[in-house]
Scaffold this motif. Structure first.
Motif, PDB file in Angstrom:
ATOM      1  N   PHE A  13      78.170  -1.719 -57.167  1.00 20.48           N
ATOM      2  CA  PHE A  13      77.155  -2.678 -56.708  1.00 20.48           C
ATOM      3  C   PHE A  13      77.131  -3.819 -57.704  1.00 20.48           C
ATOM      4  CE2 PHE A  13      75.323   1.445 -55.247  1.00 20.48           C
ATOM      5  CZ  PHE A  13      75.452   1.223 -53.893  1.00 20.48           C
ATOM      6  N   LEU A  16      77.427  -2.962 -61.360  1.00 20.17           N
ATOM      7  CA  LEU A  16      77.073  -1.562 -61.603  1.00 20.17           C
ATOM      8  C   LEU A  16      78.039  -0.609 -60.904  1.00 20.17           C
ATOM      9  CD1 LEU A  16      74.829   0.500 -62.628  1.00 20.17           C
ATOM     10  CD2 LEU A  16      73.996   0.369 -60.277  1.00 20.17           C
ATOM     11  N   ALA A  18      78.040   2.562 -59.642  1.00 17.73           N
ATOM     12  CA  ALA A  18      77.080   3.633 -59.341  1.00 17.73           C
ATOM     13  C   ALA A  18      77.797   4.969 -59.209  1.00 17.73           C
ATOM     14  CB  ALA A  18      76.324   3.305 -58.061  1.00 17.73           C
ATOM     15  N   PRO A  37      71.047  13.750 -63.646  1.00 19.37           N
ATOM     16  CA  PRO A  37      69.772  13.094 -63.949  1.00 19.37           C
ATOM     17  C   PRO A  37      69.454  11.986 -62.942  1.00 19.37           C
ATOM     18  CG  PRO A  37      71.276  13.022 -65.840  1.00 19.37           C
ATOM     19  CD  PRO A  37      72.042  13.559 -64.698  1.00 19.37           C
ATOM     20  N   ASN A  38      68.244  11.457 -62.994  1.00 18.79           N
ATOM     21  CA  ASN A  38      67.855  10.348 -62.118  1.00 18.79           C
ATOM     22  C   ASN A  38      68.832   9.195 -62.265  1.00 18.79           C
ATOM     23  OD1 ASN A  38      64.541  11.187 -62.845  1.00 18.79           O
ATOM     24  ND2 ASN A  38      65.433  11.264 -60.822  1.00 18.79           N
ATOM     25  N   THR A  44      73.842   8.051 -53.734  1.00 19.57           N
ATOM     26  CA  THR A  44      74.903   7.097 -53.395  1.00 19.57           C
ATOM     27  C   THR A  44      76.119   7.835 -52.825  1.00 19.57           C
ATOM     28  OG1 THR A  44      74.117   5.649 -55.152  1.00 19.57           O
ATOM     29  CG2 THR A  44      76.316   5.219 -54.308  1.00 19.57           C
ATOM     30  N   TYR A  53      77.389   3.267 -46.815  1.00 23.50           N
ATOM     31  CA  TYR A  53      78.085   2.295 -47.655  1.00 23.50           C
ATOM     32  C   TYR A  53      79.576   2.352 -47.378  1.00 23.50           C
ATOM     33  CZ  TYR A  53      73.852   2.356 -50.606  1.00 23.50           C
ATOM     34  OH  TYR A  53      72.589   2.283 -51.086  1.00 23.50           O
TER      35      TYR A  53
HETATM   36  N1  LIG Z   1      72.229  -0.344 -52.443  1.00 29.46           N
HETATM   37  C1  LIG Z   1      72.254  -0.416 -53.799  1.00 29.46           C
HETATM   38  N2  LIG Z   1      72.391  -1.597 -54.430  1.00 29.46           N
HETATM   39  C2  LIG Z   1      72.416  -1.669 -55.770  1.00 29.46           C
HETATM   40  N3  LIG Z   1      72.292  -0.609 -56.580  1.00 29.46           N
HETATM   41  C3  LIG Z   1      72.136   0.609 -56.020  1.00 29.46           C
HETATM   42  C4  LIG Z   1      72.102   0.766 -54.604  1.00 29.46           C
HETATM   43  N4  LIG Z   1      71.942   2.084 -54.335  1.00 29.46           N
HETATM   44  C5  LIG Z   1      71.881   2.701 -55.510  1.00 29.46           C
HETATM   45  N5  LIG Z   1      71.996   1.829 -56.532  1.00 29.46           N
HETATM   46  C6  LIG Z   1      72.000   2.161 -57.966  1.00 29.46           C
HETATM   47  O1  LIG Z   1      72.964   3.154 -58.157  1.00 29.46           O
HETATM   48  C7  LIG Z   1      72.522   4.086 -59.143  1.00 29.46           C
HETATM   49  C8  LIG Z   1      72.557   5.476 -58.566  1.00 29.46           C
HETATM   50  O2  LIG Z   1      71.499   5.629 -57.651  1.00 29.46           O
HETATM   51  P1  LIG Z   1      71.274   6.926 -56.766  1.00 29.46           P
HETATM   52  O3  LIG Z   1      70.148   6.660 -55.876  1.00 29.46           O
HETATM   53  O4  LIG Z   1      72.542   7.330 -56.165  1.00 29.46           O
HETATM   54  O5  LIG Z   1      70.853   7.971 -57.883  1.00 29.46           O
HETATM   55  P2  LIG Z   1      70.416   9.475 -57.696  1.00 29.46           P
HETATM   56  O6  LIG Z   1      71.346  10.286 -58.492  1.00 29.46           O
HETATM   57  O7  LIG Z   1      70.249   9.823 -56.287  1.00 29.46           O
HETATM   58  O8  LIG Z   1      69.015   9.474 -58.453  1.00 29.46           O
HETATM   59  P3  LIG Z   1      67.627  10.232 -58.084  1.00 29.46           P
HETATM   60  O9  LIG Z   1      67.727  11.560 -58.702  1.00 29.46           O
HETATM   61  O10 LIG Z   1      66.598   9.394 -58.741  1.00 29.46           O
HETATM   62  O11 LIG Z   1      67.508  10.262 -56.619  1.00 29.46           O
HETATM   63  C9  LIG Z   1      71.138   3.634 -59.571  1.00 29.46           C
HETATM   64  O12 LIG Z   1      71.259   2.897 -60.756  1.00 29.46           O
HETATM   65  C10 LIG Z   1      70.689   2.754 -58.431  1.00 29.46           C
HETATM   66  O13 LIG Z   1      69.810   1.766 -58.889  1.00 29.46           O
END
Ligand SMILES: Nc1ncnc2c1ncn2[C@@H]1O[C@H](COP(=O)(O)OP(=O)(O)OP(=O)(O)O)[C@@H](O)[C@H]1O
Ligand SMILES: [Mg+2]
Lengths: 255, 346
Positions: A13, A16, A18, A37-38, A44, A53
């Motif tokens: 992204f 980033l 991800a 972790p969060n 994603t 995506y």
């Molecule tokens: N559509 C998007 N556009 C930009 N950044 C994104 C997008 N979707 C996710 N991210 C970023 O990608 C990273 C991973 O996010 P993701 O939601 O996959 O984490 P997660 O492991 O599911 O976390 P959680 O445990 O909090 O749900 C984060 O930094 C998030 O901000």
């Protein structure tokens, strides 16, 4: 052959990364957990698998066929369905109607059959309704089919989402934190249900924060951290993996 | 997440109406059919006709706005297309009203299909603006394409419908029965659509488009379907309008104002409901008449009412969610009953 195979999939992204060149596979009949972790990139990955995506690079194969260029609708049709971390029910529809929407993709009668209530409509609509009721009963919502989805307690709403995913006739079900917001008893019951699903032949990928749940139910575990796959293995192996412990203690604390 | 309970005084009434649906509709139906024999004045009959006409128009827009959630500010365009197509076919080409009306509805539906295509790229507010432009373009075409539409002079001498040699008019009740019939058929169609796969799909898209997509729903296709169905109903209503207006239609009958009237029927009555369309229409038609003594103030009052409504009952006057259980398909009910029996036998 694995049911699902992700080969070095990457999601970028802007600046980033991800999800960074992540590979994993899921065999038929497994419960595989994806933890981290969060912000690790778990959700994603689900969005990549289900076509929400367009992946930046890599390949995803389901039953030996490439799916990463397909639309979400085509992917559901092939047999992958999911739930959402932040509930996405059709709030003003009844519970049973939510699940019936799940059967949409397997519904063969057309607009005019519905308009004119042809025998085809009568037959299929009855079949689908019974199927929806069966699914709801199996997940313990048999007495709530007439409630508005948005009027249900949080835990029940999660169950409706799972029921809706099952109704698509999916082979592979992706559950994004299904136990979030449930009390211990509810979450125990949910675990039993997920195991039952596996025993019926479904394959499950589970994102879950509760380590008790994960260790208890998973056949195998993959661990993501900052978009990278840092470990994978049996629950026992993961629990003792220093890198995993480091990721969890070093990063932001989980909820 | 829970709905505000405070204004739910309607609940007992709601469940009463829901519960006695069948006898109530027979009673109301019989009464409605008998109305022309009750010696109502021409003005009263005309009002009734307009109420049913706008109820039908409301149902047409409701498929789009109430089911799939797309606002249209150009429905007078479909209304005009139905009216003009039917009027031209009956006057210039000698078609009967019946075939002309169906053709009018079909042409409107075709245009609805074309207008629905931008849903591939546009969504929500942008599409609403497209519909606004559409209404204005239709008007422009009606005014400029004189060889076909006769421009601002409009189309005259549109024949009244005939049924087995009997001419339908306002005074013999024919206009009234015709719109009663058309609006009832529309209501039944809306009901069956709503309770089938297509209807559920449309409402799911309105509730959460991403979740609908992830259920495998081809959302664009269904939005276009909603446009087509909505335009068909509206075009049919237009064809009807072309014959009840003293045999005369002109572009001014289809200006922006009418798109807004149709919209307010749906919003006031209750988006997504069928009963609400009748109520919204009755309110819209009666309000200016009942409050004539208020002169220009009546529009202020009407506007105020709309605002209050939005504030305290955004779902519309009759926009309640049925409190009754889901209506199971007949065969499903039978199968469930058999299961129960099997259980008790064991
Ligand atoms: N559509 C998007 N556009 C930009 N950044 C994104 C997008 N979707 C996710 N991210 C970023 O990608 C990273 C991973 O996010 P993701 O939601 O996959 O984490 P997660 O492991 O599911 O976390 P959680 O445990 O909090 O749900 C984060 O930094 C998030 O901000
Ligand atoms: Mg997440």
């Amino acid at each position: 052959m694995a049911l699902l195979q992700a080969k070095e999939i990457t999601m970028q992204f802007g600046g980033l990364l991800a999800v960074d060149s992540v590979s994993f596979h899921v065999d038929k009949g497994e419960i595989v957990s994806l933890i981290g972790p969060n912000g690790a990139g778990k959700t994603t990955v689900f969005n990549m698998l289900t076509g929400v995506y367009e992946i930046t690079s890599g390949a995803i194969e389901f039953e030996g066929k490439e799916i990463h260029r397909k639309t979400p609708q085509e992917i559901v049709d092939m047999g992958i369905s999911r739930t959402f971390q932040n509930l996405r029910l059709f709030g003003k529809m009844r519970v049973i109607e939510n699940v019936l929407v799940g059967t949409h993709i397997r519904t063969k009668y057309n607009f005019f059959d519905g308009l004119l209530r042809t025998p085809r409509y009568q037959k299929e609509e009855a079949e689908k309704t019974l199927k929806a009721i069966d699914i709801l009963e199996s997940i313990g919502l048999g007495d709530k089919i007439n409630e508005l989805a948005s009027n249900l307690p949080y835990g029940d709403q999660r169950k409706v989402e799972i029921a809706r995913a099952i109704a698509t006739d999916a082979k592979l079900i992706l559950l994004d934190e299904p136990a979030a917001g449930m009390n211990p008893a509810e979450s125990e019951e949910l675990l039993r249900f997920i195991r039952e699903l596996r025993d019926k032949g479904y394959t499950i990928i589970l994102i879950e924060h509760d380590m008790g749940v994960v260790m208890n139910i998973s056949d195998r575990i993959y661990v993501l951290d900052h978009g990278k796959m840092i470990a994978n293995g049996l629950p026992r192996e993961i629990a003792n993996n220093p890198q995993v412990i480091e990721a969890y203690l070093g990063g932001k604390r989980e909820k | 997440m829970k709905e505000k309970k405070s204004l739910n005084l309607l609940a007992p009434f709601e469940s009463f109406v829901d519960k006695f649906k069948v006898p109530l509709s027979i009673l109301v139906g019989a009464f409605l059919i008998a109305v022309p024999f009750l010696g109502a004045s021409r003005v009263a009959m005309r009002n009734l006709v307009m109420i049913f006409l706008y109820a039908m128009l409301g149902m047409g827009l409701n498929v789009l706005l109430g089911y799939v959630g797309q606002v249209s500010l150009g429905h007078a365009g479909f209304y005009a297309i139905g009216a003009y197509t039917s009027a031209i076919l009956t006057t210039t080409y000698g078609w009967s009203f019946w075939t002309g009306a169906i053709a009018g509805a079909c042409v409107a539906a075709l245009i609805g299909f074309l207008l629905g295509l931008p849903t591939l790229r546009l969504s929500g507010t942008y599409l609403t603006i497209v519909t606004l432009g559409f209404g204005e373009i239709v008007l422009m075409v009606l005014r400029q394409w004189e060889s076909v539409t006769n421009g601002n002079y409009g189309i005259r001498s549109i024949p009244v419908p005939e049924l087995f040699g009997w001419e339908l008019t306002l005074s013999n009740g024919g206009f009234y029965w015709l719109i009663l019939f058309l609006s009832t058929v529309t209501a039944i169609a809306c009901y069956t659509i709503k309770n089938s796969n297509a209807g559920r799909t449309l409402i799911a898209i309105k509730e959460d488009e991403l979740a609908a997509t992830m259920m495998g729903i081809k959302t664009t296709r269904y939005k276009i379907l909603a446009f087509v169905v909505s335009a068909f109903i509206t075009g049919l209503a237009g064809a009807y309008y072309s014959v009840i207006n003293n045999g005369y239609i002109e572009p001014n009958n289809f200006v922006f104002n009418y798109s807004i009237q149709i919209l307010s029927v749906v919003i006031v009555g209750g988006m997504g409901t069928i009963r609400g369309m009748y109520f919204g229409s009755a309110l819209l038609m009666m309000f200016p008449q009942v409050f004539r003594f208020l002169n220009q103030w009546r529009f202020v009052i009407y506007g105020l009412l709309l605002v209050l409504m939005m504030q305290f009952r955004p779902q519309g006057a009759l926009g309640w969610q049925s409190t009754l259980p889901y209506k199971l398909p007949r065969r499903a009910k039978k199968a469930l009953a058999e299961r129960e029996k099997a259980k008790t036998v064991q």
